[in-house]
Write a protein that holds these residues in place. Sequence first.
Motif, mmCIF file in Angstrom:
data_model
loop_
_atom_site.group_PDB
_atom_site.id
_atom_site.type_symbol
_atom_site.label_atom_id
_atom_site.label_comp_id
_atom_site.label_asym_id
_atom_site.label_seq_id
_atom_site.Cartn_x
_atom_site.Cartn_y
_atom_site.Cartn_z
ATOM 1 N N LYS A 163 -1.960 -5.187 -6.529
ATOM 2 C CA LYS A 163 -2.727 -5.561 -5.323
ATOM 3 C C LYS A 163 -2.163 -4.941 -4.049
ATOM 4 N N GLN A 164 -1.859 -3.649 -4.106
ATOM 5 C CA GLN A 164 -1.215 -3.008 -2.964
ATOM 6 C C GLN A 164 -2.237 -2.310 -2.070
ATOM 7 N N PRO A 165 -2.312 -2.725 -0.814
ATOM 8 C CA PRO A 165 -3.180 -2.020 0.128
ATOM 9 C C PRO A 165 -2.616 -0.634 0.442
ATOM 10 N N ILE A 166 -3.492 0.262 0.838
ATOM 11 C CA ILE A 166 -3.070 1.644 1.067
ATOM 12 C C ILE A 166 -1.982 1.735 2.145
ATOM 13 N N GLY A 167 -2.031 0.853 3.139
ATOM 14 C CA GLY A 167 -1.008 0.889 4.196
ATOM 15 C C GLY A 167 0.387 0.708 3.615
ATOM 16 N N ALA A 168 0.523 -0.242 2.701
ATOM 17 C CA ALA A 168 1.839 -0.509 2.096
ATOM 18 C C ALA A 168 2.270 0.669 1.227
ATOM 19 N N ILE A 169 1.323 1.268 0.534
ATOM 20 C CA ILE A 169 1.646 2.415 -0.332
ATOM 21 C C ILE A 169 2.154 3.581 0.531
ATOM 22 N N LEU A 170 1.454 3.820 1.655
ATOM 23 C CA LEU A 170 1.854 4.948 2.507
ATOM 24 C C LEU A 170 3.174 4.681 3.224
ATOM 25 N N ASP A 171 3.398 3.442 3.619
ATOM 26 C CA ASP A 171 4.692 3.111 4.245
ATOM 27 C C ASP A 171 5.827 3.408 3.270
ATOM 28 N N SER A 172 5.625 2.986 2.014
ATOM 29 C CA SER A 172 6.674 3.196 1.021
ATOM 30 C C SER A 172 6.868 4.690 0.746
ATOM 31 N N ALA A 173 5.754 5.417 0.684
ATOM 32 C CA ALA A 173 5.848 6.863 0.421
ATOM 33 C C ALA A 173 6.648 7.555 1.517
ATOM 34 N N GLU A 174 6.382 7.139 2.737
ATOM 35 C CA GLU A 174 7.097 7.708 3.890
ATOM 36 C C GLU A 174 8.592 7.366 3.809
ATOM 37 N N GLN A 175 8.840 6.087 3.553
ATOM 38 C CA GLN A 175 10.222 5.604 3.513
ATOM 39 C C GLN A 175 11.043 6.282 2.416
ATOM 40 N N HIS A 176 10.409 6.532 1.265
ATOM 41 C CA HIS A 176 11.145 7.102 0.129
ATOM 42 C C HIS A 176 10.987 8.611 0.012
ATOM 43 N N GLY A 177 10.293 9.210 0.954
ATOM 44 C CA GLY A 177 10.075 10.656 0.873
ATOM 45 C C GLY A 177 9.375 11.053 -0.419
ATOM 46 N N ALA A 178 8.294 10.347 -0.738
ATOM 47 C CA ALA A 178 7.615 10.564 -2.019
ATOM 48 C C ALA A 178 7.106 11.992 -2.165
ATOM 49 N N ASP A 179 7.184 12.489 -3.387
ATOM 50 C CA ASP A 179 6.581 13.788 -3.711
ATOM 51 C C ASP A 179 5.148 13.626 -4.179
ATOM 52 N N ALA A 180 4.815 12.417 -4.634
ATOM 53 C CA ALA A 180 3.449 12.140 -5.080
ATOM 54 C C ALA A 180 3.218 10.641 -5.028
ATOM 55 N N ILE A 181 1.936 10.280 -5.006
ATOM 56 C CA ILE A 181 1.560 8.861 -5.024
ATOM 57 C C ILE A 181 0.702 8.629 -6.260
ATOM 58 N N GLY A 182 1.006 7.566 -6.984
ATOM 59 C CA GLY A 182 0.222 7.223 -8.167
ATOM 60 C C GLY A 182 -0.474 5.893 -7.968
ATOM 61 N N MET A 183 -1.769 5.878 -8.218
ATOM 62 C CA MET A 183 -2.524 4.627 -8.092
ATOM 63 C C MET A 183 -3.177 4.302 -9.423
ATOM 64 N N SER A 184 -3.028 3.027 -9.791
ATOM 65 C CA SER A 184 -3.626 2.554 -11.027
ATOM 66 C C SER A 184 -4.634 1.468 -10.685
ATOM 67 N N GLY A 185 -5.682 1.353 -11.490
ATOM 68 C CA GLY A 185 -6.661 0.288 -11.293
ATOM 69 C C GLY A 185 -7.582 0.249 -12.488
ATOM 70 N N LEU A 186 -7.884 -0.956 -12.973
ATOM 71 C CA LEU A 186 -8.694 -1.072 -14.188
ATOM 72 C C LEU A 186 -10.103 -1.577 -13.935
ATOM 73 N N LEU A 187 -10.317 -2.119 -12.760
ATOM 74 C CA LEU A 187 -11.640 -2.678 -12.478
ATOM 75 C C LEU A 187 -12.558 -1.583 -11.940
ATOM 76 N N VAL A 188 -13.834 -1.734 -12.191
ATOM 77 C CA VAL A 188 -14.781 -0.765 -11.639
ATOM 78 C C VAL A 188 -14.644 -0.725 -10.121
ATOM 79 N N LYS A 189 -14.456 -1.894 -9.508
ATOM 80 C CA LYS A 189 -14.328 -1.891 -8.047
ATOM 81 C C LYS A 189 -13.059 -1.171 -7.571
ATOM 82 N N SER A 190 -12.075 -1.040 -8.443
ATOM 83 C CA SER A 190 -10.862 -0.304 -8.061
ATOM 84 C C SER A 190 -11.133 1.189 -7.895
ATOM 85 N N THR A 191 -12.147 1.686 -8.604
ATOM 86 C CA THR A 191 -12.477 3.106 -8.436
ATOM 87 C C THR A 191 -13.006 3.348 -7.011
#
Length: 215
Positions: free
Chosen positions: A124-152
């Motif tokens: 249940k991670q909003p995009i803001g939290a994902i991007l904050d973490s990516a910035e903080q950790h110097g991410a090389d890539a972001i991976g998003m998972s979701g199984l519900l149709v609405k997650s697409t």
Amino acid sequence: LPLFERLERRIVDGERNGLEADLDAAMEHKPPLEIINENLLAGMKVVGELFGSGQMQLPFVLQSAEVMKAAVAYLEPHLEKESAAGKGTLVLATVKGDVHDIGKNLVDIIVSNNGYNVVNLGIKQPIGAILDSAEQHGADAIGMSGLLVKSTVVMKENLEEMNSRGVADRYPVLLGGAALTRSYVENDLDELYRGEVRYARDAFEGLRLMDSIMA
Ligand code: B1M
């Protein structure tokens, strides 16, 4: 039941008693990763079918998921690990509104066992939290998972948000989960996202994509 059928059955029935003994016995016959892929995931597939057709109720699905998680956690220390670390960093999350995390956690295990640093943010991670973490950790890539149709739909909105924040060039995105299709990601979303977005059918494709991103 024979051992491997019994293991699959345990997932379907949510039967945890004696799980470890069966897993120990199974590891004498094949590597733990094969047990996950061939037997445990087969059980989860049956659960999905029973649930989808109304023959299984949600609390039982939850029990099955718990046995699945316990089994993976038990096998995890026995999985082969690449000794080299530090090949790159993946920030990984299940998207907003979605609680399914078994597949995401498999991606974490496979990718981190193969030399990457994985920051697993949970569900249940909003995009803001994902991007904050990516910035903080110097991410090389972001991976998003979701199984519900609405997650697409959420994934599409997340990519739009990344476009508008101007970070699309910085973060290649890996997407996975049962409701996605390769063509949706590689045609529709690829057209929309200003960076690189790729579809991973399973955890191993996720690993291959990380390898190609870092190459
Ligand atoms: Co839910 N659920 N569930 N569920 N559940 C599905 C997804 C569903 C298809 C079942 C069905 O109807 N047949 C259906 C979705 C229908 C739809 O959207 N059209 C559904 C539903 C409806 C729901 C609820 C809405 C039910 C309700 O409350 N009425 C609810 C949703 C709550 C929410 O999210 N807000 C719900 C809840 C749950 C449980 C909590 C009971 C439990 C989840 C427990 C948990 O994860 N901790 C659960 C489960 C277990 C399932 C099924 C049965 C199994 C999912 C699973 O773990 N599969 C599922 C049926 C199905 O998927 N067909 C279903 C095993 C797992 C390894 O596969 O996650 O696909 P998967 O991961 C694969 C690949 O997809 C890929 O790699 C993995 C294999 O290597 N992958 C990636 C996944 N993410 C990746 C990311 C990557 C790369 C690869 O890179 C970033």
